[in-house]
Design a protein around this motif. Structure first.
Motif, short mmCIF file in Angstrom:
data_model
loop_
_atom_site.label_atom_id
_atom_site.label_comp_id
_atom_site.label_asym_id
_atom_site.label_seq_id
_atom_site.Cartn_x
_atom_site.Cartn_y
_atom_site.Cartn_z
N ALA A 1 26.07 51.87 54.83
CA ALA A 1 26.82 52.82 54.01
C ALA A 1 28.08 52.18 53.43
O ALA A 1 28.43 52.41 52.28
N SER A 2 28.76 51.37 54.25
CA SER A 2 29.99 50.72 53.79
C SER A 2 29.72 49.76 52.64
O SER A 2 30.51 49.68 51.68
N LEU A 3 28.60 49.06 52.71
CA LEU A 3 28.27 48.05 51.69
C LEU A 3 27.39 48.60 50.57
O LEU A 3 27.07 47.88 49.62
N ARG A 4 26.98 49.85 50.70
CA ARG A 4 26.15 50.52 49.70
C ARG A 4 24.82 49.77 49.48
O ARG A 4 24.36 49.62 48.36
N ALA B 1 25.72 43.22 60.36
CA ALA B 1 26.23 43.85 61.57
C ALA B 1 26.22 42.85 62.73
O ALA B 1 27.17 42.78 63.53
N PHE B 2 25.15 42.07 62.82
CA PHE B 2 25.06 41.04 63.85
C PHE B 2 26.20 40.03 63.69
O PHE B 2 26.86 39.65 64.66
N PRO C 1 19.89 54.11 69.60
CA PRO C 1 20.87 54.86 68.81
C PRO C 1 22.18 54.14 68.56
O PRO C 1 22.78 54.31 67.50
N VAL C 2 22.63 53.32 69.50
CA VAL C 2 23.93 52.65 69.32
C VAL C 2 23.83 51.59 68.24
O VAL C 2 24.66 51.53 67.31
N LEU C 3 22.83 50.72 68.32
CA LEU C 3 22.66 49.69 67.30
C LEU C 3 22.33 50.32 65.96
O LEU C 3 22.84 49.89 64.91
N ARG C 4 21.47 51.31 65.96
CA ARG C 4 21.10 51.96 64.70
C ARG C 4 22.32 52.58 64.01
O ARG C 4 22.47 52.46 62.79
N ALA C 5 23.21 53.17 64.80
CA ALA C 5 24.42 53.76 64.23
C ALA C 5 25.28 52.70 63.55
O ALA C 5 25.85 52.94 62.48
N ARG C 6 25.38 51.53 64.19
CA ARG C 6 26.19 50.48 63.59
C ARG C 6 25.57 49.95 62.31
O ARG C 6 26.26 49.75 61.31
N VAL C 7 24.26 49.70 62.33
CA VAL C 7 23.59 49.20 61.14
C VAL C 7 23.70 50.21 60.00
O VAL C 7 23.95 49.83 58.84
N GLU C 8 23.55 51.48 60.29
CA GLU C 8 23.67 52.51 59.25
C GLU C 8 25.09 52.59 58.71
O GLU C 8 25.29 52.79 57.50
#
Length: 260
Positions: free
Chosen positions: A65-68, A79-80, A54-61
């Motif tokens: 969203a930020s980059l559309r 993200a990496f 959940p932590v990594l998935r939240a960051r990737v999502e």
């Protein structure tokens, strides 16, 4: 490489934090979990099915969203690279300015993937301990960064099917970016020895596995050209980064990572 000290006589992270937010770390008392933080080591864990936790998935999502972008692989790559830049900065800055490297253990460092630097990372309580002397300054710097980058690399490669070679290229590019910021800051503030030491420390990482052969660091002016592409060109309205292998014909001397 000698463990020389600059004229900056402060705690490693507090001195480096003056360079910019990527070189700074939140410390002090509080309850990280209540503020939406998780131990950063949780970001490096996969589910039993090999998916991102959940932590990594939240960051990737959040990055997607930020980059559309609708491509999770692209968001995961970027993200990496962003987190790699944070980890390199927190190791390189103190090493170059004070000759000391903080030991940011994954089970003690907290991360909020929804926040930006410097409030994204939090070490509750007093300043983190300094790494021991064995290994030389470059070795300690590498250890401090790779304790995070190696498990993160594995998680992103496995969960999002991003090329491992591409991800190490991202890590090298992130290190080069941190170096440029720190080098310019040191020169501006009359610390030429620290600027030179930062370059030596970064070069020492780039000539060793896993960053060896990921790109070329050039002096005067300080620059970097990588041999892979971070996939930013696939972001809507994106383009090519300044160090991208796709910028120019054959400039990196190797075939680029296959796009797409």
């Amino acid at each position: 490489m000698a463990d020389r000290r600059s004229t900056v006589d402060e705690a490693p992270l507090s001195g480096a934090g003056r360079v910019g937010p990527f070189f700074a770390l939140r410390t002090g008392t509080g309850e990280p979990h209540q503020e939406g933080y998780a131990r950063i080591g949780e970001a490096y864990r996969l589910t039993g099915q090999g998916a991102a936790g959940p932590v990594l998935r939240a960051r990737v999502e959040a990055v997607a969203a930020s980059l559309r972008t609708e491509e999770p692989r692209v968001a995961a790559s970027l993200a990496f690279q962003g987190l790699a830049a944070r980890m390199w900065s927190l190791a390189l800055g103190p090493a170059a300015l004070s000759g000391r490297v903080p030991h940011l253990r994954p089970d003690r460092l907290w991360w909020n993937p929804e926040r930006t630097a410097p409030d994204d990372l939090w070490w509750p309580g007093a300043a983190p301990p300094v790494m021991g002397e064995p290994g030389g300054l470059a070795g300690r710097m590498g250890t401090a960064a790779y304790v995070h980058l190696t498990p993160l690399h594995h998680a992103v490669e496995r969960a999002y099917r991003v090329s491992g070679r591409l991800l190490w290229g991202n890590a090298a590019s992130a290190l080069a970016g941190s170096l440029r910021v720190l080098h310019d800051w040191c020169r501006t503030h009359g610390l030429p020895e620290a600027a030179d030491r930062a370059t030596e420390l970064a070069r020492a990482q780039l000539v060793r596995p896993p960053l060896r052969d990921t790109g070329t660091l050039t002096p005067a002016p300080l620059g970097y050209r990588r041999r892979t592409c971070c996939l930013y060109y696939r972001v809507p309205g994106g383009g090519l980064c300044g160090d991208c292998v796709l910028r120019g014909a054959g400039g990196a001397g190797e075939a680029p990572e296959a796009p797409g």
